[in-house]
Structures are given as structure tokens and as C-alpha cells.
Design a protein around this motif. Sequence first.
Motif, short mmCIF file in Angstrom:
data_model
loop_
_atom_site.label_atom_id
_atom_site.label_comp_id
_atom_site.label_asym_id
_atom_site.label_seq_id
_atom_site.Cartn_x
_atom_site.Cartn_y
_atom_site.Cartn_z
N LEU A 79 -1.77 -10.63 -5.93
CA LEU A 79 -1.61 -9.22 -6.31
C LEU A 79 -0.26 -8.98 -6.96
CD1 LEU A 79 -3.09 -7.35 -3.20
CD2 LEU A 79 -4.08 -7.42 -5.49
N GLU A 80 0.78 -9.52 -6.35
CA GLU A 80 2.13 -9.27 -6.84
C GLU A 80 2.38 -9.92 -8.20
OE1 GLU A 80 4.57 -10.52 -3.53
OE2 GLU A 80 4.85 -8.42 -2.94
N ARG A 81 1.64 -10.98 -8.50
CA ARG A 81 1.83 -11.65 -9.79
C ARG A 81 1.21 -10.88 -10.94
NH1 ARG A 81 0.93 -16.65 -6.95
NH2 ARG A 81 -1.28 -16.58 -7.54
N ASP A 82 0.22 -10.02 -10.65
CA ASP A 82 -0.50 -9.32 -11.72
C ASP A 82 -0.67 -7.85 -11.35
OD1 ASP A 82 -2.07 -8.44 -13.80
OD2 ASP A 82 -3.74 -9.81 -13.42
N SER A 83 0.24 -7.02 -11.82
CA SER A 83 0.19 -5.59 -11.47
C SER A 83 -1.00 -4.88 -12.10
CB SER A 83 1.50 -4.91 -11.90
OG SER A 83 1.66 -5.01 -13.31
N ALA A 84 -1.64 -5.50 -13.10
CA ALA A 84 -2.79 -4.88 -13.76
C ALA A 84 -4.12 -5.45 -13.29
CB ALA A 84 -2.67 -5.04 -15.28
N SER A 85 -4.09 -6.28 -12.27
CA SER A 85 -5.33 -6.92 -11.80
C SER A 85 -6.32 -5.88 -11.28
CB SER A 85 -5.00 -7.92 -10.69
OG SER A 85 -6.19 -8.38 -10.06
N ALA A 114 -9.73 -2.89 -5.55
CA ALA A 114 -10.45 -3.39 -4.38
C ALA A 114 -9.55 -3.39 -3.15
CB ALA A 114 -10.99 -4.79 -4.66
N PHE A 115 -8.30 -3.76 -3.33
CA PHE A 115 -7.32 -3.76 -2.24
C PHE A 115 -7.15 -2.35 -1.68
CE2 PHE A 115 -2.75 -2.98 -1.31
CZ PHE A 115 -2.56 -3.84 -0.23
N PHE A 132 -3.80 -14.81 3.94
CA PHE A 132 -3.47 -13.49 3.42
C PHE A 132 -2.24 -13.55 2.53
CE2 PHE A 132 -6.55 -12.02 6.35
CZ PHE A 132 -6.82 -10.68 6.08
N GLY A 133 -1.31 -14.44 2.86
CA GLY A 133 -0.10 -14.55 2.05
C GLY A 133 -0.41 -14.93 0.61
N ASP A 134 -1.37 -15.84 0.42
CA ASP A 134 -1.75 -16.23 -0.94
C ASP A 134 -2.40 -15.06 -1.68
OD1 ASP A 134 -0.79 -18.77 -0.45
OD2 ASP A 134 -2.76 -19.61 0.04
N ILE A 180 0.83 -1.20 0.00
CA ILE A 180 0.00 0.00 0.00
C ILE A 180 0.87 1.25 0.00
CG2 ILE A 180 -0.30 0.23 2.50
CD1 ILE A 180 -3.01 0.73 -0.22
N TYR A 181 2.06 1.16 0.56
CA TYR A 181 2.97 2.30 0.51
C TYR A 181 3.46 2.51 -0.91
CZ TYR A 181 6.94 5.38 1.24
OH TYR A 181 7.82 6.44 1.16
N ARG A 182 3.87 1.44 -1.58
CA ARG A 182 4.37 1.58 -2.95
C ARG A 182 3.25 1.96 -3.91
NH1 ARG A 182 5.92 -3.07 -5.03
NH2 ARG A 182 5.70 -4.49 -3.27
N ARG A 183 2.06 1.47 -3.66
CA ARG A 183 0.94 1.72 -4.56
C ARG A 183 0.32 3.10 -4.36
NH1 ARG A 183 -0.60 -1.53 -9.02
NH2 ARG A 183 -2.71 -0.94 -9.63
#
Length: 286
Positions: free
Chosen positions: A75-81, A86-87, A68-70, A36-39
Amino acid sequence: MTVVGGPASAAPMSQMGSLRDLTFSDRDFGRIRDLIYRRAGIVLADHKREMVYGRLARRVRAQGLHCFGDYVDRLERDSASPEWDAFTNALTTNLTSFFREAHHFPLLADHVAGAGGRVRVWCAAASTGEEPYSIAITLMEALGGRREFEVLGTDIDTDALARAEQGIYSMEQVSKLPPERVRRFFQKGSGSRAGYARIRPEVAARVSFQKLNLVADQWPVTGEFDAIFSRNVMIYFDQRTQVRILERFAPHLKPDGLLFAGHSESFSYISDHFRLRGQTVYTLAR
């Protein structure tokens, strides 16, 4: 404005696993804080752990996950999701009201009364719309139809912006306004809409809403504004981010324009671009 907040947790992380149905570790919380900081540039303090669990648990379950880890891995696998919206929306709280910090609005009215040409005001933390509509009402009262004006409301929270565009509020939300303002600028609902009020079309027509992330590389904003409202949002950024945002505000403010800050924000000691003019009101430094 859209901000991050929530009650502090009384339970330590070591106890949380026994209280919750989803796995949420210290590492998960750390990764979420980093994301959330980077985003969005938002800094989550340690005491926001349980708030994060409460806000994101619904999103984890919606993905059919139990950890939560999954969820963070996805999220990290798809930057365009689309899940990124929603996150981000889940981790923001919309704390706002009509004519909040009321001393700013007469200052705005006096300022634009002496300005020339088309008046433009940017509300950089529009949330669910109460603040930009308060600005529009102030301008309609101050200008009396003598000059054109526009209000731009931006926010990172797409859910909040959707509500702002609807312009529908409970009568409780508008009940603190003077009755004459309610009659002039709102339409009271009836039937299934009883108990609600809608911003009148002539007010809504002056206000536009757009998604904007204040820490994004590009802003979908052009030109200069007579005033910029950035109230009670900068406190959720670290100082480095605050300095950068203020640097980027400066070119968008007219030479005599006003920058409005929140009651707990002070820009005097973190930026050379602005000087204090009055109570939480700034102008460009000369």
C-alpha cells in the motif's frame, strides 16, 4: 452511515499468532492505524486489533501474501493503488436503517415546508442508502410535488455506495416502515427477487451518490444546502478532525439551514460555527 466498529478481542496480541494463519504483529497494527487515520481520519482504538485482522485478512490473502507487514508495504509503495479502496472499505462497517433516529425527519419536513426555491439536502455519511432515501421520502411527502428537490448522498466506502445506487433491500429491512410508505415508495420483487424491495424510480431519480472522503483536501460538493445530515460518523474522528470538518460544513449550509448530528454526538463545545437548536439539531451561529 459508514463507521468503524466491531467486537473487542478477548485474546491478547501475544496469543494471536497461535490463533491465526497470517503474521500480524503489534507493529503491523500500529502501521494500519496510522494509514487509516491519514487516509480517512478514522481513529482505531486498541481493542479493534482483532477486528482489523478479521476484516483485512481476506485482502492480505487476495494479494497472495502471508504477512500483514508485506500488505502494508505494498500500500505504501503505491498511493494510487485501487487496493486503497478495498483497504478502506474493509475497515468500515455500515450500520444504518430506514428512518433511524426518527425524530429528525419531521423536523426536516417542517423546515423545508417553509423554505423557498429548490430544496437541497446533503447526507454526508450515506452508507448503503437507507438514510438518503429516507430523506427523499420525507421530502416527497412534505413537498407533495410542489417544489423540486435533490438529495446528495456521499460516503468513503465505494462498496456501500454501489449498493446504495442499486436501491434494493430485503423485505426485513423495510418491514418496520408503515405499510402505506412501503406501497408508495418501494416495488416488491417477485420470482428470483421475492423477499426484496426496490426503491421506486421516482424516488431514486431525486437521489445521487458520490464518493467523498471527509478528510480529503478537496470535496466534490458545491453550493449550499437546506440541511446537512452528518449522523454517527464524527464520533470516529478525533477532536481536531471534527473541528475541521465542521468548519468546512459551514459554507455549504444555507443561513437558516439545519445540521443533523447523531444521538451520541455534540458539536456545541468544539465549534464556534454552530449552535444547538434542538435535540442533536444545529444551526449556524450568528
